[in-house]
Design a protein around this motif. Structure first.
Motif, PDB file in Angstrom:
ATOM      1  N   UNK A   1      -6.767   3.840   6.226  1.00 26.81           N
ATOM      2  CA  UNK A   1      -7.458   2.411   5.120  1.00 26.81           C
ATOM      3  C   UNK A   1      -8.153   1.755   5.912  1.00 26.81           C
ATOM      4  N   UNK A   2      -7.451   0.747   6.453  1.00 28.82           N
ATOM      5  CA  UNK A   2      -7.638  -0.557   7.155  1.00 28.82           C
ATOM      6  C   UNK A   2      -7.835  -0.245   8.993  1.00 28.82           C
TER       7      UNK A   2
ATOM      8  N   UNK B   1      -1.865  -3.348   4.492  1.00 28.72           N
ATOM      9  CA  UNK B   1      -2.030  -3.768   5.435  1.00 28.72           C
ATOM     10  C   UNK B   1      -2.904  -4.793   5.540  1.00 28.72           C
ATOM     11  N   UNK B   2      -3.084  -5.569   4.199  1.00 29.88           N
ATOM     12  CA  UNK B   2      -4.800  -6.035   4.537  1.00 29.88           C
ATOM     13  C   UNK B   2      -4.784  -6.653   5.882  1.00 29.88           C
TER      14      UNK B   2
ATOM     15  N   UNK C   1       2.050   1.417   2.548  1.00 31.90           N
ATOM     16  CA  UNK C   1       1.137   1.307   1.584  1.00 31.90           C
ATOM     17  C   UNK C   1       1.832   2.348   0.135  1.00 31.90           C
ATOM     18  N   UNK C   2       2.910   2.396   0.260  1.00 34.18           N
ATOM     19  CA  UNK C   2       3.160   3.573  -0.577  1.00 34.18           C
ATOM     20  C   UNK C   2       3.864   2.524  -2.027  1.00 34.18           C
ATOM     21  N   UNK C   3       3.864   2.870  -2.209  1.00 33.47           N
ATOM     22  CA  UNK C   3       4.530   2.075  -4.289  1.00 33.47           C
ATOM     23  C   UNK C   3       5.816   2.657  -3.553  1.00 33.47           C
ATOM     24  N   UNK C   4       6.952   2.081  -3.362  1.00 31.61           N
ATOM     25  CA  UNK C   4       9.272   2.368  -3.353  1.00 31.61           C
ATOM     26  C   UNK C   4       9.833   1.866  -4.380  1.00 31.61           C
ATOM     27  N   UNK C   5      10.741   2.774  -4.643  1.00 25.60           N
ATOM     28  CA  UNK C   5      11.516   2.177  -5.834  1.00 25.60           C
ATOM     29  C   UNK C   5      13.256   3.309  -5.090  1.00 25.60           C
ATOM     30  N   UNK C   6      14.169   2.374  -5.730  1.00 23.15           N
ATOM     31  CA  UNK C   6      15.423   2.845  -5.065  1.00 23.15           C
ATOM     32  C   UNK C   6      16.346   3.230  -6.558  1.00 23.15           C
TER      33      UNK C   6
ATOM     34  N   UNK D   1       1.435  -4.822  -7.402  1.00 22.25           N
ATOM     35  CA  UNK D   1       2.538  -5.713  -7.003  1.00 22.25           C
ATOM     36  C   UNK D   1       1.530  -6.278  -5.431  1.00 22.25           C
ATOM     37  N   UNK D   2       0.379  -5.306  -5.064  1.00 23.33           N
ATOM     38  CA  UNK D   2       0.156  -4.785  -3.466  1.00 23.33           C
ATOM     39  C   UNK D   2       0.486  -4.536  -2.818  1.00 23.33           C
TER      40      UNK D   2
END
Length: 303
Positions: free
Chosen positions: A301-302, A276-277, A213-218, A270-271
């Motif tokens: 968290x879940x 993992x919701x 659940x981490x925001x990721x960019x490349x 963007x979720x």
């Protein structure tokens, strides 16, 4: 352990401030200008990360840097401990992950020295553990859109402000390596599959970041044209090293501009931060406690 980690992450969101994690690829082994910089060792249930992690503050924002291959480049693409790396970033309270990595290009207009802000991946790796989940706790997350658009746009703006030629989108083909492509493979990836750049390290890294659940960019930094190019054989290793050096300097400049752009942090539109919701399939009474213990940071968290 989990409760402390979750409180840290939750606290960052409640305060509305990001904690930025940078995964450095070939030629990127630190962050310039960090205040109160310190290398810290993080233990994870998935083994040791690639190296200690460099923590500090940049322009008032907490930063964490992890050299993907380890200082001195000791890990090959196949032996990078991807699960431990992502888990360690999560344990330190990171909310946003920006990965920088060297790559080859399949496009004439994506030249050495250019940066590509990747928005899609083709995963051709096969010798790596690709999930935190499995027997004892099964989960399925969506990676239809594997990159956080908010982070990607921030990297695009930072790269252009740095003066780098940046391409807005591109498909990154992740190969196993450590050898480079044959000419036949390179032409297939380019002509039949429509890939734009090729590298060895963004998978399963992006998938694991989504599971955590981490925001990721490349940020893909082009060093050369892949073997499809008719002039590829004329490229000298000294030219590639020179390009790698220039790319590394520009990557550090890009990173230095990110805190001002990512200072505010809220629930990801963007979720990414609630991927993992509805992902965990195993019934609560069938979940293996030993597996759940390993998932304390990634999925606490879940769970």
């Amino acid at each position: 352990m989990f409760h402390a980690i979750f409180d840290t992450v939750k606290g960052c969101q409640m305060m509305g401030q990001a904690k930025i994690g940078i995964i450095g690829g070939s030629g990127v082994y630190d962050i310039d200008g960090l205040e109160n910089a310190a290398w810290v060792t993080v233990e994870t249930p998935w083994g040791a990360p690639s190296d200690a992690l460099l923590t500090g503050r940049l322009d008032g924002i907490e930063m964490v840097f992890l050299p993907r291959h380890g200082r001195g480049h000791v890990h090959s693409p196949s032996t990078v401990p991807y699960r431990a790396n992502i888990d360690a970033l999560k344990r330190l309270g990171v909310t946003d992950v920006i990965a920088v990595s060297a790559c080859g290009s399949f496009r004439e207009d994506m030249a050495p020295g250019d940066f590509v802000m990747v928005d899609q991946f083709i995963d051709r790796t096969f010798a790596r553990e690709k999930s935190f989940f499995g027997t004892g706790c099964v989960a399925h997350v969506s990676v239809a859109h594997p990159v956080c658009e908010r982070l990607r746009q921030a990297c695009l703006a930072a790269g252009r402000a740095q003066g780098v030629t940046c391409h807005d989108g591109g498909t990154y083909l992740a190969m196993e390596g450590p050898q480079f492509s044959t000419v036949a493979e390179s032409k297939m990836y380019r002509d039949s599959w429509g890939a734009d750049v090729i590298g060895m390290t963004n998978m399963p890294e992006a998938k694991l970041a989504r599971e955590a659940e981490l925001c990721y960019a490349s940020v893909a930094m082009i060093t050369d044209f892949d073997s499809w190019h008719p002039d590829h054989g004329a490229v000298q290793i000294s030219d590639i090293i020179a390009t790698l050096g220039a790319n590394s300097a520009n990557a550090r400049g890009l990173v230095a501009r990110l805190p001002a752009m990512l200072r505010a942090r809220d629930v990801c539109a963007h979720g990414c931060d609630h991927a993992l919701e509805h992902a965990i399939m195993t019934a609560p009474d069938k979940r293996d406690p030993a597996v759940l213990a390993k998932l304390d940071a990634v999925a606490g968290r879940v769970l």
